[in-house]
Design a protein around this motif. Structure first.
Motif, PDB file in Angstrom:
ATOM      1  N   GLY A  73      -7.608  54.647 -27.686  1.00  0.00           N
ATOM      2  CA  GLY A  73      -8.323  55.664 -28.313  1.00  0.00           C
ATOM      3  C   GLY A  73      -7.521  56.525 -28.269  1.00  0.00           C
ATOM      4  N   PHE A  74      -7.218  57.897 -27.670  1.00  0.00           N
ATOM      5  CA  PHE A  74      -6.612  58.599 -27.696  1.00  0.00           C
ATOM      6  C   PHE A  74      -4.448  58.306 -27.805  1.00  0.00           C
ATOM      7  CE2 PHE A  74     -10.310  60.008 -25.783  1.00  0.00           C
ATOM      8  CZ  PHE A  74     -10.611  61.140 -26.056  1.00  0.00           C
ATOM      9  N   GLN A  75      -4.339  57.153 -27.404  1.00  0.00           N
ATOM     10  CA  GLN A  75      -2.865  56.898 -28.059  1.00  0.00           C
ATOM     11  C   GLN A  75      -2.177  56.790 -29.181  1.00  0.00           C
ATOM     12  OE1 GLN A  75      -2.324  52.681 -28.261  1.00  0.00           O
ATOM     13  NE2 GLN A  75      -0.798  53.140 -28.783  1.00  0.00           N
ATOM     14  N   ASP A  76      -2.862  57.971 -30.408  1.00  0.00           N
ATOM     15  CA  ASP A  76      -2.615  58.704 -31.483  1.00  0.00           C
ATOM     16  C   ASP A  76      -1.752  59.951 -31.254  1.00  0.00           C
ATOM     17  OD1 ASP A  76      -4.695  60.074 -30.985  1.00  0.00           O
ATOM     18  OD2 ASP A  76      -5.779  58.303 -32.402  1.00  0.00           O
ATOM     19  N   LYS A  77      -3.206  61.431 -30.377  1.00  0.00           N
ATOM     20  CA  LYS A  77      -2.555  62.035 -30.159  1.00  0.00           C
ATOM     21  C   LYS A  77      -1.946  62.257 -28.968  1.00  0.00           C
ATOM     22  CE  LYS A  77      -5.882  65.553 -28.182  1.00  0.00           C
ATOM     23  NZ  LYS A  77      -6.703  65.960 -28.182  1.00  0.00           N
ATOM     24  N   GLU A  78      -2.086  61.431 -28.489  1.00  0.00           N
ATOM     25  CA  GLU A  78      -1.228  60.942 -26.336  1.00  0.00           C
ATOM     26  C   GLU A  78       0.611  60.923 -26.971  1.00  0.00           C
ATOM     27  OE1 GLU A  78      -5.042  60.083 -23.520  1.00  0.00           O
ATOM     28  OE2 GLU A  78      -3.641  58.744 -24.873  1.00  0.00           O
ATOM     29  N   LEU A  79       0.451  60.074 -27.757  1.00  0.00           N
ATOM     30  CA  LEU A  79       1.771  59.759 -28.287  1.00  0.00           C
ATOM     31  C   LEU A  79       2.749  60.679 -29.063  1.00  0.00           C
ATOM     32  CD1 LEU A  79       1.552  56.125 -28.642  1.00  0.00           C
ATOM     33  CD2 LEU A  79       3.272  57.513 -27.030  1.00  0.00           C
ATOM     34  N   GLY A  80       1.665  61.006 -30.525  1.00  0.00           N
ATOM     35  CA  GLY A  80       1.639  61.900 -31.165  1.00  0.00           C
ATOM     36  C   GLY A  80       2.544  61.337 -32.668  1.00  0.00           C
ATOM     37  N   ALA A  81       2.360  61.577 -33.878  1.00  0.00           N
ATOM     38  CA  ALA A  81       2.795  61.589 -34.768  1.00  0.00           C
ATOM     39  C   ALA A  81       3.843  60.600 -35.483  1.00  0.00           C
ATOM     40  CB  ALA A  81       2.562  61.865 -35.940  1.00  0.00           C
ATOM     41  N   GLU A  82       4.788  61.339 -34.885  1.00  0.00           N
ATOM     42  CA  GLU A  82       6.273  60.939 -34.385  1.00  0.00           C
ATOM     43  C   GLU A  82       6.366  59.189 -34.574  1.00  0.00           C
ATOM     44  OE1 GLU A  82       9.125  61.666 -35.982  1.00  0.00           O
ATOM     45  OE2 GLU A  82       8.807  63.292 -36.582  1.00  0.00           O
ATOM     46  N   ILE A  83       6.106  58.855 -33.347  1.00  0.00           N
ATOM     47  CA  ILE A  83       5.778  57.564 -33.073  1.00  0.00           C
ATOM     48  C   ILE A  83       4.947  57.178 -33.782  1.00  0.00           C
ATOM     49  CG2 ILE A  83       5.589  56.248 -31.227  1.00  0.00           C
ATOM     50  CD1 ILE A  83       6.882  58.286 -29.056  1.00  0.00           C
ATOM     51  N   MET A  84       3.567  57.404 -33.780  1.00  0.00           N
ATOM     52  CA  MET A  84       3.054  56.298 -34.594  1.00  0.00           C
ATOM     53  C   MET A  84       2.507  55.955 -36.157  1.00  0.00           C
ATOM     54  SD  MET A  84       0.795  55.084 -32.276  1.00  0.00           S
ATOM     55  CE  MET A  84      -0.433  54.770 -32.369  1.00  0.00           C
TER      56      MET A  84
END
Lengths: 628, 291, 437
Positions: C287-298
């Protein structure tokens, strides 16, 4: 209130109250938020807790790995049923419980040799290992983190007419019956000789070993009992909710059990049940408070810290303590007053001159009902040859050989640091020698360990008291006498501790010879100093030893007490071999038939009291050593 | 059978992993050794450390400044916990100490959850630590290499405090013979306060330095706590050098097992712990019977 | 002695009903099933929500809870949104939904305990919620025994509607099988056929389930597996596994880890330089992988998702869901919220279709939804009678580069919405055998 009841009823009073409470609970508690399911869960935790309380509350062994046995019992039962290998829930429960017991035997065998935090850690390590093994290598059987769903409910009766014990009230009834039986059994165990010994182990483990009980074996027994209870509870968990959860194995299960037991009250058997009721109820009902949401755990955590800080004994422990305090306050107060009186009179007699010569010496003949172990007929009771003990470069005892004749009072003397206590400890293999050996009636005992040598008939009273502080005089002596009558290990779990006539006779005889008759029900820690010293000797005596070692029996005593104790020693010596280490040379020369003198770890002289008194080397040593 | 290159890189990784485990465990072990308290809030304190740098970094944007602020915070927290709660438990049984610290752990974690939420928070790798370093036989994250150095420096500082100061003398004397220190008239309670606070800072630092690597969430501490139990058992309960060596051994076990099958690394770790407890219960540097 | 109270009671009630009404026994559902009818109050019914609010699944649990709460509020209110879903009036069959949330802490045993409390204490008519397959499987088993409806929350393993499927349970989230079947061809289309893959697999049923499914469909695309690293659930340091993956020479790194594990492992993979050399594929995005990792990584990550909020552009119900959720909770819902939201609405719809809260009637209505699909946030969907798995489209996402993001939470492009029928597992493939009602 309870005093008016007939004895037969009073004996089962706790069980009766428990049954009444368990019958009333499903009628009264549901409006308070206890559903049948919650009550059943409380009982399941309580059943798990009964075993744990025997291990922790009674024996003093804190396990952080009960989840391992809860899980093994649960998963073996669930697997057998769901895979169709066993059709009967009862049989599967029995097998699951036995499996948990076997696993307990294995883990316990490795764990009971360790003490304190090491014991706790080893149980934790095995539980974690079991958890990971359940989760991964065995997941084909256990369902891994999904657990085993669809565990059937037990049936009463056979075939068509069998009644399924379904969830809700029937399952509550089943768990209540299991708990009552488990409770009654646990209480029998607590009151059995084994229970007395386990309690003594908690109070003072080395002393129990020294009395001749196989401490490891008894601890292992407690460990396996706890594992069996855990296994049964685990097995019932799966059947009770049709689902065997993998969290049964988790560290949190072990942790929650410890938490509930301590909150409820350690050593009360019922404590884990009460703790579980409070914990589960709070858990469920805090969440119901509107707006609390995920905060419930924070509130619970704070409440828990408060409980631990302010309720030292846990809830049941505090209740029992307060009840007992009211009931026994007078008795304890009286005992303490008596102690003060004794100590005061001794202080007075120590300060001034003894008012008058004490009464003439009365040497009674102490005939102990329990016979000492039969030994060889030789003249020499105990002999050492080349006995040495080195600590690094320090030679505490160096190449000492001497003999102790049967039926004599043999003294070992020497200045401070001569190695007397170390030598003594080697005589019963409490300390193992670096070289040389000790023979009891010609048989080598070195290397047997203190428990075996005690069983062969050597007992020792220690220089520093090694008592069971919270056990009464009678209980302490009983633990000692049980060692002689039952051998190193015996699993008489159902017998009452005070029901062995010859043991009780032994205890009474020793109480009388110690002059502690009116103090028989006083806990050891309340006794006056001199009384403690006598109890220390009495516990060694109550094992009916062939050879009794007394390490500075007169140390710290007032002159009056010295005289009394000297008489006691003479009485004891009438029918056994006595070895004494003592600084009071006056007493020694009055008592001892033969004397061995140690000096700086070596044998300086050995002979009759007169010979030694005249020995020039001894005189030099004492002049040089003592008067420095 | 994995190749020698794999084994070699895993052995190196074990060193890196082990140094962190050593730092995580050192706080636990000095508190246990000196105060005799097995601190079950240890995992939570690790988590608090990670959140401390998360907050501090937002204000300072400098990694080292944030670490300094976080350390001060951990020091204050440690002093508070000792003064308000732990102090009450020195003369209570072991199990009561375990219980109350267990409760403290729950409270700390839930406070974090209610303040920051359950999501993982992001603590970036400092700018000087980004990227990968080519080391010939393996490529390794630059920050993790620097981490080895930072951990070594902190462990050295702890060593100097414990072995080269008068405080350290008292601490070690207390480990050898707690009764004696009291008899000598040394203010044991004061020593306990300092040691507890230092222990908190040590584990907090571990949390701070590890924060850029792991997912910073309220429940992150649990695994670290159980692993640090393993470490201090391996090294010997209460022994500082034991925690360092135990940490390295644990790191190597996890890493080398992973070269064969990662799924078994935990089983191997607890298996080793059980084995050590059975064969040499005092651990590599401990003495049995003291705790 | 009453050992089987319910059976006795049930028997007597059935007997009384049969004799007084004289109805044929088989034609109609029994008068008493689980908590029906006693759980149906004069103007309300009770629904129990079992959701982890603490523990490692708490982030998704909180999201899921907000989804349920939003749906229940909208259903009770009976406004335009409820009408758009097809509901009549306020509440369900005119009855308001009361509910409570119990914290399962992510543990199946606690979940079962909470659900039983709902069943026994609150006379719940339906139970819903989970953030792990283990919880879902345990709760479904309980529901089946107690004959109460259980609607699965977040749970991706094939087993939930496969080997461990239950008559009284329904899952709206797609299973691992469908996710993998949807994802593999999309990646293959952009990366080609001759691909080497390295897997990071958390060692529990969910992980195995996703791995097996994705391995199967990537093999169908002609890819070869060069590394498979199993790691224990809840690992915090993945360095040793990542070293092996970094050295494997793979082109695609398939990360199966979920939740906080996904965050930690992906973050560390980036630090090990894995993401520079390999494309990251996540068969089931957390669910929150995007926010928790940030767009740089995602950025550039391929994955499937039960729901992504930009689907609001394609569907009016999704639009009203996302808008009302953002208005209420100040962030864009993740798919856990969507699962809760849809399960609540679909249940309300099904109950109204059945015209009764009787679980047996409701199950019948669910099972016949293929002929009469629901209009939902994902378009037309239905539950299969054979295994109670929803047949529904699966969104394939690709992470956006930071520069391409139009808002702080605009992390993904929906690159495909694969039709449900295309990716659904054959109903008999996963070993589901439903029991009787």
């Amino acid at each position: 209130m309870t005093r008016n009841l007939p004895p037969a009823l009073r004996a089962v009073l706790p069980e009766t109250i428990l049954v009444l409470v368990l019958v009333a609970a499903p009628l009264l508690l549901p409006p308070l938020g206890f559903s049948y399911d919650l009550l059943s869960r409380v009982l399941n935790w309580g059943l798990l807790g009964l075993g744990f309380d025997i291990l922790f509350g009674l024996t003093g062994l804190l396990s952080f790995g009960q989840a391992a046995f809860y899980g093994v019992g649960g998963f073996v039962t669930a697997y057998l049923l769901v895979s169709g290998k066993v059709a009967s829930v009862w049989l599967a429960l029995a097998i699951g419980t036995a499996a948990a017991g076997l696993f307990g035997l294995f883990v316990g065998w490795l764990a009971v040799r360790r003490i304190g935090i090491y014991f706790t850690m080893i149980t934790l390590a095995f539980a974690q290992m079991a958890y990971f093994i359940e989760n991964s290598p065995l997941s084909d059987y256990t369902g891994g983190e999904n657990g085993i769903a669809g565990v059937p409910q037990p049936k009463l009766g056979f075939g068509e007419s069998a009644l399924t014990i379904s969830a809700g009230l029937p399952m509550y009834a089943l768990l209540a019956v299991a708990f009552v039986i488990g409770f009654a059994l646990a209480r029998r165990i607590v009151m059995s000789p084994v229970g007395s010994i386990l309690l003594a182990i908690r109070e003072n483990t080395p002393r129990v070993a020294m009395l001749g009980h196989d401490v490891s074996a008894y601890k292992l027994a407690a460990f396996v009992i706890a594992a069996l209870y855990a296994g049964l509870a685990g097995g019932m968990l799966g059947s009770f909710q049709s689902y065997m959860p993998p969290d049964a194995f988790s560290l949190e299960t072990s942790g929650q059990l410890v938490v509930q037991t301590i909150v409820g009250g350690v050593g009360t058997l019922i404590g884990p049940l009460v703790g579980a009721a409070i914990w589960l109820w709070l858990r469920d009902n805090l969440q119901v408070i509107p707006g609390l949401g995920a905060l419930w755990k924070l509130v619970l955590g704070i409440a828990f810290i408060g409980l631990v800080i302010w309720l030292r004994r846990g809830i049941c422990g505090e209740i029992i303590h307060r009840m007992n305090k009211r009931r026994e306050a007078a008795a304890v107060k009286a005992a303490q007053a008596r102690t003060e009186a004794i100590e005061l009179s001794e202080a007075g007699s120590a300060a001034g001159e003894p008012a008058s010569e004490p009464a003439p010496v009365t040497v009674r003949d102490i005939v102990l009902p329990l016979a000492p172990p039969s030994r060889g007929s030789g003249d020499v009771a105990l002999a050492t040859s080349g006995l040495s003990r080195h600590y690094g470069g320090l030679k505490a005892v160096d190449d000492v050989s001497f003999e102790i004749r049967r039926g004599t009072i043999h003294a070992v003397i020497g200045p401070n640091g001569a190695g007397k206590s170390t030598l003594f400890k080697m005589l019963l293999d409490e300390v193992s020698p670096s070289a040389g050996e000790v023979r009891l009636f010609g048989e080598r005992i070195t290397g047997l360990g203190v428990t075996r040598t005690a069983q062969l008939g050597i007992a020792k009273s220690n220089q520093l008291n090694q008592l069971f502080p919270n056990l009464t005089v009678r209980q302490s002596l009983r633990v000692a006498a049980l060692a002689r009558s039952r051998g190193r290990m015996k699993l008489d779990l159902i017998r009452r501790s005070g029901s062995l006539p010859e043991v009780e006779a032994q205890v009474e005889t020793v109480i009388d010879s110690l002059g502690l008759r009116e103090r028989a029900e006083t806990p050891a820690h309340i006794l006056a100093y001199g009384e403690k010293r006598r109890l220390e000797i009495g516990m060694a005596l109550a094992t009916s030893p062939n050879v009794l070692l007394l390490d500075e029996p007169l140390a710290g005593m007032s002159p009056v007490e010295r005289l009394a104790t000297r008489d006691l020693i003479r009485s004891i010596a009438k029918s056994r071999t006595l070895v004494i280490v003592e600084h009071d040379l006056d007493a020694i020369f009055q008592l001892a038939d033969r004397i061995t003198v140690l000096y700086e770890g070596r044998l300086l002289a050995d002979g009759s009291a007169e010979d030694v008194a005249r020995n020039q080397a001894v005189q030099d040593a004492y002049l040089g050593g003592l008067h420095s | 059978m994995p190749s020698w290159a794999t084994l070699l890189s895993q052995a190196f990784n074990g060193l890196a992993l082990g140094s962190l485990l050593a730092l995580v465990s050192s706080g636990l072990t000095i508190i246990l050794g000196t105060l005799g308290v097995l601190n079950f809030a240890h995992g939570a304190l690790f988590t608090v450390g990670a959140y401390a740098i998360f907050v501090a970094f937002q204000y300072t944007s400098s990694f080292f400044l944030a670490v300094a602020m976080g350390s001060v915070f951990m020091l204050v927290l440690g002093i508070l916990l000792e003064r308000v709660i732990v102090r009450l438990f020195y003369d209570r049984p072991h199990e009561d100490q375990i219980l109350v610290t267990y409760g403290v752990g729950i409270v700390l974690v839930e406070v974090l959850r209610n303040v920051f939420g359950s999501h993982a928070q992001r603590v970036p790798v400092p700018s000087w630590g980004t990227g990968v370093t080519e080391m010939g036989f393996l490529m390794y994250p630059t920050y993790r290499l620097q981490l080895i150095g930072m951990v070594a420096a902190i462990l050295l500082a702890l060593y100097l405090i414990l072995y080269r100061t008068s405080l350290g003398l008292v601490v070690r004397a207390g480990i050898e013979n707690p009764g004696m220190v009291g008899i000598l008239g040394i203010d044991v309670k004061r020593t306990f306060l300092v040691v507890f606070a230092v222990g908190c800072v040590a584990v907090g630092l571990a949390g701070m330095l590890y924060a850029p690597v792991v997912a910073v969430s309220p429940d992150m501490g649990a695994t670290f706590m159980v692993q640090s139990f393993v470490v201090i058992v391996l090294g010997g309960l209460g022994s500082f050098p034991g925690a360092v060596v135990g940490g390295l051994i644990a790191g190597e076990i996890i890493s080398i097992t992973s070269a064969f099958n990662s799924a078994y690394s935990d089983v191997m770790l607890y298996g080793l712990m059980a084995l050590v407890l059975v064969l040499r219960p005092q651990g590599l540097f401990g003495s049995e019977g003291r705790v | 002695m009453e050992f089987d109270r319910r059976r006795l009671v049930l028997g007597s009630i059935a007997g009384a009903a049969g004799s007084s009404l004289g109805l044929p026994a088989l034609a109609q559902a029994p008068a008493k099933v689980g908590n029906f009818p006693e759980g149906v109050g004069a103007d309300s019914v009770f629904v129990g929500l079992t959701i982890p609010l603490t523990g490692i699944f708490a982030a998704d649990g909180q999201d899921e809870k907000l989804g349920y709460e939003l749906a229940i509020a909208q259903i009770n209110e009976g406004g335009d949104i409820a009408k758009a879903w097809g509901l009549k009036g306020k509440g369900v069959l005119g009855k308001q939904i009361r509910y409570r949330v119990a914290d399962t802490e992510g543990k199946p045993n606690v979940a079962v305990q909470s659900a039983t409390q709902f069943f026994q204490r609150d006379k719940a008519i339906m139970i819903s919620g989970s953030v792990s397959s283990a919880e879902a499987i345990a709760l479904a088993e309980l529901a089946n025994r107690e004959k109460i409806l259980y609607l699965v929350g977040v749970a991706g393993a094939n087993e939930v509607t496969g080997k461990n499927c239950q008559r009284y349970s329904f899952r709206v989230q797609h299973n691992a099988f469908s996710g993998s079947k949807a994802l593999a061809p999309v990646i293959a289309k952009s990366l080609g056929k001759n691909i080497k893959t390295a897997f990071l697999v958390p060692d529990y049923t969910y992980g195995h389930s996703v791995y097996e499914s994705f391995a199967r469909f990537s093999k169908e695309q002609g890819w070869t597996q060069v590394a498979k690293e199993m790691v224990p659930l809840g690992t915090s340091d993945y360095s040793s596994a990542l070293l092996n993956i970094a050295n494997s020479g793979a082109d695609v790194f398939v990360n199966v880890a979920f939740g906080a594990d996904a965050v930690a492992s992906t973050k560390q993979a980036e630090q090990f330089g894995v993401l520079k050399r390999m494309k990251l594929a996540v068969p089931n995005l957390s669910g929150f992988q995007d926010k928790e990792l940030g767009a740089e990584i995602m950025q550039g990550v391929y994955g499937t998702c039960e729901f992504w909020w930009s689907l609001a552009d394609r569907n009016p119900l999704a639009k009203s869901f996302v808008e009302s959720f953002v208005a209420k909770n100040k962030y864009h819902p993740r798919w856990a919220a969507h699962v809760g939201y849809t399960q609540a609405f679909l249940w309300a719809l099904t109950v109204e279709r059945a015209g009764s809260f009787n679980p047996i009637e409701v199950i019948k209505a669910y099972e016949s939804s293929k002929a009469n699909p629901y209009e939902s946030t994902l378009g037309k969907i239905y539950f299969r009678a054979e295994d109670h798995q929803a047949v529904r489209p699966v969104a394939v996402l690709r992470g956006k580069a930071p520069a391409a993001m139009k808002g702080p939470e605009d992390f993904y492009d929906v690159i495909d919405l694969v039709a449900g029928e295309e990716v659904a597992s054959p109903p008999d493939a996963l070993g589901c055998k439903l029991g009787p009602v």
